[in-house]
Scaffold this motif. Structure first.
Motif, PDB file in Angstrom:
ATOM      1  N   ASN A 505       0.850  -1.213   0.000  1.00 14.92           N
ATOM      2  CA  ASN A 505       0.000   0.000   0.000  1.00 14.92           C
ATOM      3  C   ASN A 505       0.874   1.248   0.000  1.00 14.92           C
ATOM      4  O   ASN A 505       2.090   1.196   0.222  1.00 14.92           O
ATOM      5  CB  ASN A 505      -0.957   0.012   1.206  1.00 14.92           C
ATOM      6  CG  ASN A 505      -0.240  -0.187   2.524  1.00 14.92           C
ATOM      7  OD1 ASN A 505       0.653   0.569   2.852  1.00 14.92           O
ATOM      8  ND2 ASN A 505      -0.625  -1.240   3.256  1.00 14.92           N
ATOM      9  N   ASP A 506       0.210   2.384  -0.237  1.00 12.66           N
ATOM     10  CA  ASP A 506       0.912   3.671  -0.309  1.00 12.66           C
ATOM     11  C   ASP A 506       1.448   4.126   1.045  1.00 12.66           C
ATOM     12  O   ASP A 506       2.455   4.844   1.121  1.00 12.66           O
ATOM     13  CB  ASP A 506      -0.014   4.749  -0.887  1.00 12.66           C
ATOM     14  CG  ASP A 506      -0.292   4.524  -2.369  1.00 12.66           C
ATOM     15  OD1 ASP A 506       0.630   4.064  -3.057  1.00 12.66           O
ATOM     16  OD2 ASP A 506      -1.419   4.825  -2.811  1.00 12.66           O
ATOM     17  N   THR A 507       0.754   3.778   2.121  1.00 10.70           N
ATOM     18  CA  THR A 507       1.203   4.203   3.455  1.00 10.70           C
ATOM     19  C   THR A 507       2.584   3.638   3.771  1.00 10.70           C
ATOM     20  O   THR A 507       3.484   4.350   4.236  1.00 10.70           O
ATOM     21  CB  THR A 507       0.181   3.749   4.514  1.00 10.70           C
ATOM     22  OG1 THR A 507      -1.102   4.277   4.181  1.00 10.70           O
ATOM     23  CG2 THR A 507       0.593   4.248   5.890  1.00 10.70           C
ATOM     24  N   MET A 508       2.746   2.347   3.503  1.00  7.96           N
ATOM     25  CA  MET A 508       4.050   1.735   3.745  1.00  7.96           C
ATOM     26  C   MET A 508       5.106   2.322   2.825  1.00  7.96           C
ATOM     27  O   MET A 508       6.271   2.500   3.208  1.00  7.96           O
ATOM     28  CB  MET A 508       3.942   0.217   3.560  1.00  7.96           C
ATOM     29  CG  MET A 508       2.993  -0.449   4.549  1.00  7.96           C
ATOM     30  SD  MET A 508       2.752  -2.211   4.231  1.00  7.96           S
ATOM     31  CE  MET A 508       4.370  -2.842   4.637  1.00  7.96           C
ATOM     32  N   ILE A 536      10.645   1.970  -5.435  1.00 13.42           N
ATOM     33  CA  ILE A 536       9.550   1.391  -4.643  1.00 13.42           C
ATOM     34  C   ILE A 536       8.270   1.447  -5.469  1.00 13.42           C
ATOM     35  O   ILE A 536       7.900   2.510  -6.004  1.00 13.42           O
ATOM     36  CB  ILE A 536       9.348   2.160  -3.328  1.00 13.42           C
ATOM     37  CG1 ILE A 536      10.665   2.231  -2.544  1.00 13.42           C
ATOM     38  CG2 ILE A 536       8.271   1.512  -2.476  1.00 13.42           C
ATOM     39  CD1 ILE A 536      10.599   3.112  -1.319  1.00 13.42           C
ATOM     40  N   THR A 537       7.603   0.336  -5.598  1.00 14.18           N
ATOM     41  CA  THR A 537       6.315   0.271  -6.289  1.00 14.18           C
ATOM     42  C   THR A 537       5.272  -0.332  -5.360  1.00 14.18           C
ATOM     43  O   THR A 537       5.595  -1.033  -4.392  1.00 14.18           O
ATOM     44  CB  THR A 537       6.424  -0.576  -7.570  1.00 14.18           C
ATOM     45  OG1 THR A 537       6.876  -1.881  -7.213  1.00 14.18           O
ATOM     46  CG2 THR A 537       7.388   0.055  -8.562  1.00 14.18           C
ATOM     47  N   VAL A 538       4.004  -0.056  -5.676  1.00 10.81           N
ATOM     48  CA  VAL A 538       2.879  -0.556  -4.881  1.00 10.81           C
ATOM     49  C   VAL A 538       2.175  -1.639  -5.674  1.00 10.81           C
ATOM     50  O   VAL A 538       1.778  -1.415  -6.826  1.00 10.81           O
ATOM     51  CB  VAL A 538       1.903   0.577  -4.523  1.00 10.81           C
ATOM     52  CG1 VAL A 538       0.696   0.031  -3.763  1.00 10.81           C
ATOM     53  CG2 VAL A 538       2.603   1.651  -3.712  1.00 10.81           C
ATOM     54  N   ASN A 539       1.997  -2.783  -5.078  1.00 14.55           N
ATOM     55  CA  ASN A 539       1.300  -3.923  -5.695  1.00 14.55           C
ATOM     56  C   ASN A 539       0.242  -4.394  -4.701  1.00 14.55           C
ATOM     57  O   ASN A 539       0.539  -5.042  -3.698  1.00 14.55           O
ATOM     58  CB  ASN A 539       2.287  -5.053  -6.016  1.00 14.55           C
ATOM     59  CG  ASN A 539       1.629  -6.165  -6.835  1.00 14.55           C
ATOM     60  OD1 ASN A 539       0.416  -6.146  -7.082  1.00 14.55           O
ATOM     61  ND2 ASN A 539       2.430  -7.130  -7.265  1.00 14.55           N
ATOM     62  N   GLU A 540      -1.010  -4.015  -4.975  1.00 18.80           N
ATOM     63  CA  GLU A 540      -2.094  -4.332  -4.048  1.00 18.80           C
ATOM     64  C   GLU A 540      -2.426  -5.820  -4.017  1.00 18.80           C
ATOM     65  O   GLU A 540      -3.106  -6.295  -3.112  1.00 18.80           O
ATOM     66  CB  GLU A 540      -3.342  -3.534  -4.421  1.00 18.80           C
ATOM     67  CG  GLU A 540      -3.136  -2.037  -4.289  1.00 18.80           C
ATOM     68  CD  GLU A 540      -4.389  -1.271  -4.655  1.00 18.80           C
ATOM     69  OE1 GLU A 540      -5.376  -1.925  -5.072  1.00 18.80           O
ATOM     70  OE2 GLU A 540      -4.396  -0.033  -4.509  1.00 18.80           O
TER      71      GLU A 540
END
Length: 575
Positions: A505-508, A536-540
């Motif tokens: 997630n974006d928060t992390m 850093i990428t976000v993978n839900e």
């Protein structure tokens, strides 16, 4: 001995021309009577003592005059007054409605004056509505109140409303002057203005105060007698206080305040009066606003004279300080100290605390000591001595001195050195000082180019090893949240120098980005490669692998052991 009649009753106006300060309303009523355009329900509202009931009585008398009545005819049989403060029930209004039906025996109209009408109860208002909307032709209702907002809207919509204004100080003083002439009292103009100001717009209060002061001072009504009897501070106290404040005379201001308190006046009374005095001085700054100064002509000249001494900036700051003291007075635990502190601040507004700049003449022998008085004194000793002199004189460090050594064998008088402050002094916060500081740092620590830094190759396994070492260091330091975020995914190596990690997630992602400099510094030092960067990428999708909430943790555990669901139902457990 004839009984004494108070001036408020003795000089009550008998015609509309005698009413003070309500010309717009009296002219409207006179025109309505002359043109036969008078409403049957009127509402007179306004402050106390401004002539509401008096105008109602005059109106009731004039509408019944046809020229055949006696000069002293008061039409008492046609005027009915009801005090709603004590007669506010439904039965009182019903009795009034029953009387309305009977036509007048003398005159043309029956006038019902209901004073303090806002005191009627809700049921009494409702009983009065129909009669007020459609009264008989011979009935006129005049309602008087000091609180119009308490009257229900259905009553207001059925009445013609007249708003009475407060009597101005000028009008009240003029009428008091007329009363004084009628009673043979010699009154100073400033004394009458003080009475008018104390009345606060109510003519009845002004006449009551006038009677009291005349009883105290007799036929000579002076300003001193009025201020003494009414327990108000004289103008002279505030004029003297302002003069002392403008002179920055703090001790005398405090003594004057102490003397004022010894006379029985509290600090709140003193500071509010001083604020009003500053306001009057501000009004005197312009000819256009001079009309707002409500004092006698003799005192007005004093205000003009003092207003020339005070600047606009001083008056604005003084008004602000006095107003703050007024607001904080009731909540202060040491009220006297609050007023004294305000007075000290007021007396310091125009105080120039900066030291004057002038040249110092210092003998050359002042720069030498008994142990270093010789011709071979070094320049460093002179500079150290110079700095000590500058501290004593509170002068800037840029001082020119004559460093020529003086021979000891000559018995000449010591030569005097003239110290002059340079005009090109540089502030510690100026742009030139910042530029000089940066140049000094560049000389002290030269910048190494990015291409000169080591860039040794490394493998993905080496990077992952040092990555895990950094996570362990974070856990030892107690930064478990950041360590947990970095363990969410295994970092991978891209293009030989880019470390890539996927987060759920974006928060992390934001938390890791904030602290990424620490991690990159660790990797650069351990791998000896300063070209390493972090992606850093976000993978839900991978977020499903992790359980964050209690419910998600329970679902993960239930997938591993379905017996947990039976246990929860058996013991009626909750998350």
């Amino acid at each position: 001995m004839e009984p004494f009649v108070v001036s408020a009753r003795k000089y009550r106006p008998q015609t509309f021309k005698d009413v003070v300060g309500q010309e717009s309303i009296t002219n409207t009523l006179l025109n309505a009577i002359d043109n036969n355009h008078l409403a049957q329900a009127l509402l007179f509202c306004g402050p106390r003592g401004v002539g509401k009931t008096t105008c109602a009585r005059i109106l009731a008398k004039q509408i019944n005059q046809d020229g055949t009545e006696r000069e002293d005819e008061d039409f008492a049989f046609n005027i009915f007054e009801l005090d709603a403060a004590s007669n506010n029930s439904v039965d009182d209004i019903r009795n009034l409605i029953d009387q309305v039906r009977i036509p007048p025996q003398v005159g043309k109209y029956k006038v019902y004056i209901i004073d303090e009408v806002h005191m009627l109860s809700q049921s009494a208002f409702n009983a009065f509505l129909k009669t007020l909307e459609e009264p008989p032709k011979h009935a006129i209702f005049i309602l008087a109140t000091t609180e119009k907002h308490k009257i229900i809207p259905t009553i207001l919509s059925r009445c013609q409303i007249f708003d009475f204004k407060r009597i101005t100080v000028k009008d009240a003083a003029e009428y008091l002057k007329y009363i004084a002439q009628q009673q043979g009292v010699e009154a100073e103009e400033s004394a009458l203005h003080i009475i008018a100001q104390k009345a606060d717009g109510a003519m009845r209060d002004a006449l009551s105060i006038f009677d009291r002061v005349v009883s105290f001072s007799g036929k000579q009504l002076t300003r001193k007698a009025v201020t003494e009897n009414l327990n108000v501070l004289d103008y002279d106290t505030y004029f003297k206080s302002t003069d002392l404040i403008l002179e920055n005379n703090i001790p005398d201001v405090l003594l004057l305040f102490n003397k004022t308190q010894s006379l029985g006046f509290d600090g709140h009374h003193f500071i509010t009066g001083l604020a009003s005095h500053f306001r009057d001085l501000m009004v005197c700054q312009h000819e256009q606003t001079l009309a707002l100064l409500e004092v006698g002509d003799d005192v007005k000249d004093q205000y003009r004279g003092q207003a020339k001494k005070a600047t606009k900036e001083f008056l604005l700051k003084a008004l602000d300080m006095a107003n703050d003291c007024d607001l904080n007075y009731k909540t202060s635990k040491n009220q006297r100290l609050l007023v004294e502190l305000t007075l000290m601040k007021l007396a310091s507004i125009t105080f120039d605390g900066e030291k004057k700049k002038f040249d110092f003449i210092v003998p050359a022998s002042f720069f030498t000591t008994k142990t270093t008085r010789n011709t071979s004194q070094s320049a460093e000793n002179v500079e150290e001595t110079q700095e000590s002199v500058q501290k004593n004189l509170n002068k800037p460090p840029d001082i020119q001195i004559d460093r020529t050594p003086q021979p000891l064998e000559t018995a000449q008088p010591p030569k005097k050195i003239k110290l002059k402050a340079q005009n090109n002094r540089v502030s510690g916060l100026s742009l030139s000082s910042i530029k000089a500081k940066k140049e000094h740092e560049n000389i002290k620590a030269p910048v190494i180019g990015h291409e000169e830094l080591p860039k040794e190759p490394f493998t993905e396994m080496d990077m992952q090893k040092h990555w895990n070492d950094f996570v362990e260091l974070l856990e030892k330091k107690g930064r478990k949240i950041l360590a947990s975020n970095l363990q969410t995914d295994t970092p991978k190596l891209k293009n030989d120098h880019i470390v890539w990690i996927e987060l759920p997630n974006d928060t992390m992602k934001k938390e890791v980005e904030i602290e990424q400099s620490l991690m990159l510094d660790h990797l650069k030092q351990k791998l000896n490669n300063h070209s390493i960067s972090l992606q850093i990428t976000v993978n839900e999708i991978i977020a499903k692998k992790f359980a964050f909430t209690p419910e998600e943790k329970y679902q993960k555990l239930r997938e591993k052991n379905p017996a947990l669901d039976v246990l929860r139902k058996e013991f009626d457990l909750d998350f």
